[in-house]
Design an enzyme around this catalytic site. Structure first.
Site, PDB file in Angstrom:
ATOM      1  N   ARG A  82       0.492  -1.005   0.320  1.00 52.80           N
ATOM      2  CA  ARG A  82       0.032   0.185   0.288  1.00 52.80           C
ATOM      3  C   ARG A  82       1.035   1.144   0.332  1.00 52.80           C
ATOM      4  O   ARG A  82       0.240   2.404  -0.176  1.00 52.80           O
ATOM      5  CB  ARG A  82      -0.958  -0.034   1.070  1.00 52.80           C
ATOM      6  CG  ARG A  82      -2.398   0.951   0.878  1.00 52.80           C
ATOM      7  CD  ARG A  82      -3.120   1.078   2.087  1.00 52.80           C
ATOM      8  NE  ARG A  82      -2.560   1.015   2.945  1.00 52.80           N
ATOM      9  CZ  ARG A  82      -4.100   0.389   4.807  1.00 52.80           C
ATOM     10  NH1 ARG A  82      -4.711   0.134   4.204  1.00 52.80           N
ATOM     11  NH2 ARG A  82      -2.365   0.217   5.550  1.00 52.80           N
ATOM     12  N   LYS A 184      -2.359   6.525   1.861  1.00 57.03           N
ATOM     13  CA  LYS A 184      -2.415   6.990   2.940  1.00 57.03           C
ATOM     14  C   LYS A 184      -2.105   8.534   2.766  1.00 57.03           C
ATOM     15  O   LYS A 184      -0.504   8.189   3.147  1.00 57.03           O
ATOM     16  CB  LYS A 184      -1.875   5.466   3.890  1.00 57.03           C
ATOM     17  CG  LYS A 184      -2.892   5.800   5.006  1.00 57.03           C
ATOM     18  CD  LYS A 184      -2.198   4.332   5.761  1.00 57.03           C
ATOM     19  CE  LYS A 184      -2.350   4.411   6.784  1.00 57.03           C
ATOM     20  NZ  LYS A 184      -3.929   4.969   7.632  1.00 57.03           N
ATOM     21  N   GLU A 220     -16.082   5.801   4.822  1.00 57.03           N
ATOM     22  CA  GLU A 220     -15.448   6.078   6.407  1.00 57.03           C
ATOM     23  C   GLU A 220     -15.427   6.883   7.162  1.00 57.03           C
ATOM     24  O   GLU A 220     -16.150   7.742   6.717  1.00 57.03           O
ATOM     25  CB  GLU A 220     -14.011   5.516   5.496  1.00 57.03           C
ATOM     26  CG  GLU A 220     -12.706   6.197   4.686  1.00 57.03           C
ATOM     27  CD  GLU A 220     -11.862   6.019   4.760  1.00 57.03           C
ATOM     28  OE1 GLU A 220     -10.730   5.064   5.073  1.00 57.03           O
ATOM     29  OE2 GLU A 220     -11.070   6.049   3.764  1.00 57.03           O
TER      30      GLU A 220
END
Ligand code: PLP
Ligand code: COI
Length: 341
Positions: A82, A184, A220
């Site tokens: 990620r 992220k 989210e």
């Protein structure tokens, strides 16, 4: 190895400086060998890309002491992958995935005295991150970068641990439809600070963000994905290109299907249908699975039948199975648990 004298069962989710951290620098088109250091401070130029244009990304994973006394971490290869996606989207150099995992192991080993004991309720939170360290003044990627990994012992992310929380539907957006919600990037979290401060001031533990384009679909929270359970015990989790692909959520989907025999739907979830679910939880490395008892949407209250006292039964099974795998009480799928020592 003697553990540090820390009141493990009573620590919150905060930063506590540990002995060692990992540092590697990217210069002249390549990463150096990297090393552990005792120096917790970073010195960079006043015009560094991270300071001017927020060119930074990070990861989060945990190390655990298992029932039989080993130190392990959970699926670090997925964090490495990620971070590669984050770096590419932010025009940063990729830190090689095998070196990422090796550096995690080095940091945890060097700070083994800070890995909370089995059964304490605390864990060692590991924070890999990367930032642009060389000067830029025109809007462009920097030439030099630093990759670091720090770790810190932590307790529950939400006060009260497994007690259900109340959240609000936010009026702010977290991520744009073709933006950076799926990686992220530090900038996503900067975006969310005003929203979380506002939510806290109003007495809520977190925000439910909706899709920015139509504001009809559940995305989210600021730091976790959603898991819902239907009245007939199906697990439902929102699918969207602008949410972070949570490693915890992906693991729970597998656990629900393969360990618990539950049906799972990964699909768009409309805000309108949330009132019909039986259980709701937030899942993530920091959050683990934090049960949501109530969601407030501009005065309208959605109260889940699971209530405000404890986790719903399916959420609890998911929680117990996942943490059982992480702490070595339940056999893990191949490759999920990396033994450090
Ligand atoms: N969503 C956001 C915005 C997050 O910051 C996190 C935390 O990493 C998650 C979801 C959960 O992801 P993971 O389970 O990989 O920790
Ligand atoms: C994590 O769960 O690792 C995160 O990065 C979430 C953050 C809000 C602490």
């Amino acid at each position: 190895m003697e553990k540090k004298n820390i009141d493990w069962s009573n620590i919150g989710f905060g930063y506590q400086q540990t002995d060692k951290r990992y540092v590697s620098n990217f210069k002249d088109g390549k990463w150096d060998d990297g090393e552990l250091t005792s120096d917790a401070n970073v010195v960079i130029n006043e015009c560094a890309g991270v300071l001017q244009y927020a060119q930074t990304c990070f990861e989060g994973l945990k190390a655990y002491t298992t029932e039989d006394g080993h130190i392990v971490c959970f699926r670090p290869d997925l964090n490495a992958a990620r971070m590669e996606d984050s770096a590419k989207r932010l025009e940063m150099p990729v830190f090689p995935q095998d070196r990422f995992v090796d550096a995690v192991v080095q940091v945890v080993k060097a700070n083994a005295a800070y890995v909370p004991p089995y059964g304490s309720g605390a864990t060692l939170y590991i924070r890999p991150y990367m930032f642009a360290s060389s000067p830029v003044i025109g809007v462009k990627p920097a030439d030099e970068y630093q990759f670091r990994i720090l770790c810190t012992p932590v307790g529950p992310y939400f006060k009260g641990g497994a007690k259900p929380i109340t959240i609000k539907v936010s009026d702010f957006d977290r991520a744009a439809p073709h933006g950076t919600g799926h990686i992220k990037a530090g900038l996503n979290y900067a975006m969310s600070l005003h929203a979380i401060v506002t939510a806290h001031e109003e007495g809520f533990a977190e925000n439910m963000y909706l899709d920015a384009a139509t504001r009809t679909k559940v995305e989210e929270t600021g730091g976790a994905n959603f898991i819902f359970v239907t009245k007939d015990n199906k697990v439902v989790t929102p699918k969207s290109n602008s949410i972070l692909p949570s490693i915890t959520r992906r693991s729970l989907v597998y656990v629900a299907k393969e360990y618990l025999g539950l049906e799972v739907e990964e699909r768009e979830v409309f805000l309108d249908e949330v009132k019909d679910f039986a259980e709701c939880g937030l899942c993530g490395t920091a959050a683990v699975i934090s049960p949501v008892g109530k969601i407030v949407n501009h005065g309208e209250e959605i109260c889940f039948p699971s209530g405000m006292d404890e986790m719903g039964p399916v959420t609890k099974k998911l929680y117990e199975t996942l943490t059982g795998i992480q702490m070595g009480r339940i056999e893990a799928p191949e490759g999920w648990v990396k033994v450090i020592e």
